[in-house]
Write an enzyme that holds these catalytic residues in place. Structure first.
Site, PDB file in Angstrom:
ATOM      1  N   ASN A  31     -30.220 -47.306 -26.257  1.00 51.31           N
ATOM      2  CA  ASN A  31     -30.875 -46.719 -27.115  1.00 51.31           C
ATOM      3  C   ASN A  31     -30.687 -45.235 -27.352  1.00 51.31           C
ATOM      4  OD1 ASN A  31     -32.321 -48.959 -28.002  1.00 51.31           O
ATOM      5  ND2 ASN A  31     -34.074 -48.534 -26.679  1.00 51.31           N
ATOM      6  N   HIS A  50     -33.698 -55.538 -33.212  1.00 52.98           N
ATOM      7  CA  HIS A  50     -32.888 -54.824 -33.485  1.00 52.98           C
ATOM      8  C   HIS A  50     -32.106 -55.466 -34.757  1.00 52.98           C
ATOM      9  CE1 HIS A  50     -32.703 -51.768 -30.223  1.00 52.98           C
ATOM     10  NE2 HIS A  50     -33.526 -52.810 -29.522  1.00 52.98           N
TER      11      HIS A  50
END
Ligand code: HEM
Length: 696
Positions: free
Chosen positions: A151, A78
């Site tokens: 997510n 990420h």
């Protein structure tokens, strides 16, 4: 230094011709980190103007030293992300299900910080890579920070955290050549995945259009795992967290994603920044799926298995509040880069479940953040510090900003009122007292063994068009895999999901032999009902708000028509941008000068949700030889977008290869009424029927 020529009141030229801007009292005086005022920031201290540099030049030393240490390690996953501030507001009190302070009072607002991200790409990668998007929310509640680190996809690749390093190693660039960057279209990823049947549900999601969202503003968020809500009396209810975007779901098509990555690699971050700066604040509703032990026991799958969803039709979503992002960061590094989300940042009234992926995550985040942010005191950085009072006896360490005051730095102690903080049995965090017993084993539960049924359920819940996109994405990715056995092995999983899908992918890959199904641990169930909530196309937005139209104009553009279009778009809450042959703009039919937002090549139609082609007759003739103008139109057509036009645009359509018989996606603009019709058509976002003529 001689004052030669003044460029402004505060600029002087040095002996070497270099410019010195000096403080005139309106701006602060430049200082070192120690606060010492600086007289010259253009020249190092030397022995004569051409001589060697001196060792005592503390200003040079400090400035270069600090620059040399500007970079910190990027996140191990990420790494590429973009954040914004906002708040969460309750619709109602949830005291019936949780003691969490932030959920007690209707209308109460809790400050929030949200960071969206891709997973595999490095910090400088492009926004439209096919990937899961991180959706991490930090809520600064009155009883501590609560992070929902989720997510935009409700399931995950793996069931046990012990596989996370392998998953990420396989997904990121291959270790010898360090490519491909930010792409899973390579051997290592599909090798690993094809040996992980539990990934198949997630594979359906990431090969779907969910993995190429149009904007962070138009995607859902999910907490993924099952958590618990706990009341003051200790009653627990299981919960799954959902974020539902107010503006509806929207993705781009693959060919568009590829081109956006070239035209504007910062497409998503720019979109979020511009929306917030223009006052069009993105909003999501928090939805809760609440269920008890009885449901958990009777559900077809294990609620601790992060590769499974609970269909909304089975446990409806209760919408309990809204998240609004209304402020961009002041400084990207200080806030977005230094923010540290952590699944184990939790508050009284909320608790974990035994999901083995979640348990591993709880262990992982603190570890990585110590390394990434340089020491144990990253919670002292303003973006990470709670906004409620906090007191403890933790002390020292690198960069400590908050040390205990006074004599007491331990407890229990005898220092009475000056003895510092004490525990609270009333409001302190208490873990839900779950009954736990069992043998200590390294074993996966049999209840985790069905790997294909929900993958199939997701696939059959998609429209035909969406199913086509999943097949094409698989063909694209697997065509980048060099080892034929890996391609075939993956197709043998698909047979367990849907034989037509497997056949289509096999044909697309040119597989020569009929692939047999891999023997499943549990036979695929075909009786799971399709869930409408899983499709993007079946959940279209109700409005065109928050979207963008690009108007291709030339000198002589009909100003009245353009104004009519703008009025309609304004009323809808959408944006009109002018795309012209030069960024200097055009002279409209009424002689007024109009600034352009983009030069044609710099503002290709992939950056817009719909286009208007509004040249004058002469303008259209001059654009016939402009390749970017041709692409502007042919791409919008190929990407199934709605196209407003004036008659003068016809030769450009011919040049762009548009069939003479214009389809329903074309709307001729003649005045306000047709402009309104165009905007109404745009609410559908795309003319999906056109996909029979073009492939996206
Ligand atoms: C459901 C599964 C998962 C979800 C939804 C998820 C989500 C996220 C998100 C959104 C971020 C970015 C946070 C940010 O914006 O700063 C992140 C970072 C990270 N995740 Fe996960 N993750 C999952 C599984 C895991 C697992 C199983 C592990 C390890 C065992 C893990 C380790 C990490 C690490 C090390 C980072 C970087 C954190 C940092 O440097 O600040 N994740 N994850």
């Amino acid at each position: 230094m001689k004052q030669t020529k003044k460029h402004t009141d505060d600029v002087v030229r040095g002996k070497g011709g270099e410019l010195h801007q000096t403080s005139n009292g309106d701006v602060p005086i430049l200082t070192t980190q120690q606060g010492t005022p600086v007289s010259d920031d253009q020249n190092s201290l030397k022995v004569g103007p051409r001589g060697p540099a001196t060792l005592e030049d503390f200003h040079l030393r400090e400035k270069i030293f600090h620059f040399d240490h500007e970079r910190i390690p990027e996140r191990v996953v990420h790494a590429r992300g973009f954040g914004a501030h906002g708040y969460f507001e309750n619709y109602e009190s949830l005291s019936d299900v949780t003691a969490a302070d932030l959920f007690q009072r209707a209308g109460e607002k809790t400050p929030a910080f949200v960071r969206f991200s891709t997973v595999a790409g490095n910090k400088g990668s492009a926004d439209l890579a096919r990937d899961v998007r991180g959706f991490a929310v930090k809520l600064y509640t009155q009883q501590g920070n609560w992070d929902i680190v989720g997510n935009n996809i409700p399931v995950f690749f793996i069931q046990d955290a012990i596989k996370f390093p392998d998953l990420i190693h396989a997904a990121k660039a291959e270790p010898d050549c360090d490519f491909p960057q930010a792409q899973t279209a390579h051997d290592n990823f599909w090798d690993f995945i094809s040996l992980m049947p539990e990934s198949m549900h997630m594979i359906m999601w990431i090969m779907s259009d969910r993995a190429i969202p149009r904007s962070f503003r138009f995607m859902e968020g999910f907490g993924v795992h099952t958590y618990r809500l706990v009341t003051a009396r200790g009653k627990s209810t299981f919960v799954k967290f959902h974020w539902k975007p107010k503006l509806g779901l929207q993705s781009v098509v693959w060919n568009e994603a590829v081109k956006i990555n070239g035209a504007d690699p910062d497409f998503h971050r720019r979109d979020l920044w511009n929306a917030i700066q223009s006052g069009s604040y993105p909003e999501w509703e928090l939805g809760l799926q609440l269920f008890d032990d009885a449901f958990a026991d009777s559900f077809d799958f294990d609620i601790l298995d992060a590769t499974k969803i609970i269909p909304e039709e089975q446990v409806p979503i209760r919408r309990v509040g809204r998240l609004v992002l209304d402020r961009c960061v002041d400084n990207f590094f200080a806030e977005t880069e230094q923010v540290a989300f952590c699944t184990n940042n939790i508050v009284p009234g909320i608790d974990f479940s035994n999901d083995p992926l979640l348990q591993g995550r709880n262990f992982s985040y603190l570890d990585t953040q110590v390394k990434r942010l340089g020491g144990p005191n990253f919670t002292h950085i303003p973006i990470n510090a709670p906004k409620c009072p906090f007191h403890n006896f933790q002390q020292d360490g690198h960069m400590a900003m908050f040390n205990p005051r006074g004599r007491a730095n331990y407890e229990p102690n005898s220092w009475g009122a000056e003895g510092g903080p004490r525990e609270s049995h009333d409001i302190g965090f208490r873990s839900f007292a779950a009954d736990e017993k069992g043998r200590k084993v390294r074993e996966r539960s049999e209840s985790f063994a069905d790997h294909y049924s929900q993958a199939r359920q997701f696939y059959v819940s998609q429209t035909k068009v969406e199913q086509g996109h999943i097949a094409e994405a698989l063909i694209f990715e697997l065509s980048k895999v060099h080892k034929p056995a890996i391609r075939a092995r993956l197709v043998s999983h698909l047979v367990n999901i849907d034989t037509k899908l497997a056949d289509r992918v096999a044909t697309g890959l040119g597989l020569q032999e009929k692939v047999q199904a891999l023997h499943p641990a549990v036979e695929t169930r075909k009786d799971l009902k399709p869930s409408k909530a899983l499709s993007i196309a079946l959940n279209p937005p109700k409005t065109f708000a928050g979207r963008k139209v690009g108007a291709l104009v030339t000198d002589g553009v009909d100003r009245a028509l353009l104004d009519a279009l703008k009025l309609e778009l304004d009323a809808e809450g959408a944006v009109l941008e002018i795309v012209a042959p030069t960024v200097g703009g055009v002279e409209a039919s009424d002689g007024t000068r109009m600034a352009a937002d983009e030069k044609i090549g710099g503002g290709p139609s992939v950056l817009y949700d719909a286009i208007a082609v509004l040249p004058s007759k002469d303008g259209a003739a001059s654009l016939l030889s402009n390749a970017s103008a041709k692409d502007f139109i042919s791409d919008a057509f190929g990407h199934l977008k709605f196209i407003a036009f004036v008659k003068a645009a016809t030769p450009l359509f011919e040049k762009a290869g548009i069939p003479e018989d214009l389809d329903d996606g074309f709307i001729e603009l003649t005045g306000r009424k047709s402009a309104a019709q165009f905007v109404a058509a745009c609410r559908k976002l795309r003319l999906w029927q056109r996909e029979q003529v073009v492939t996206t």
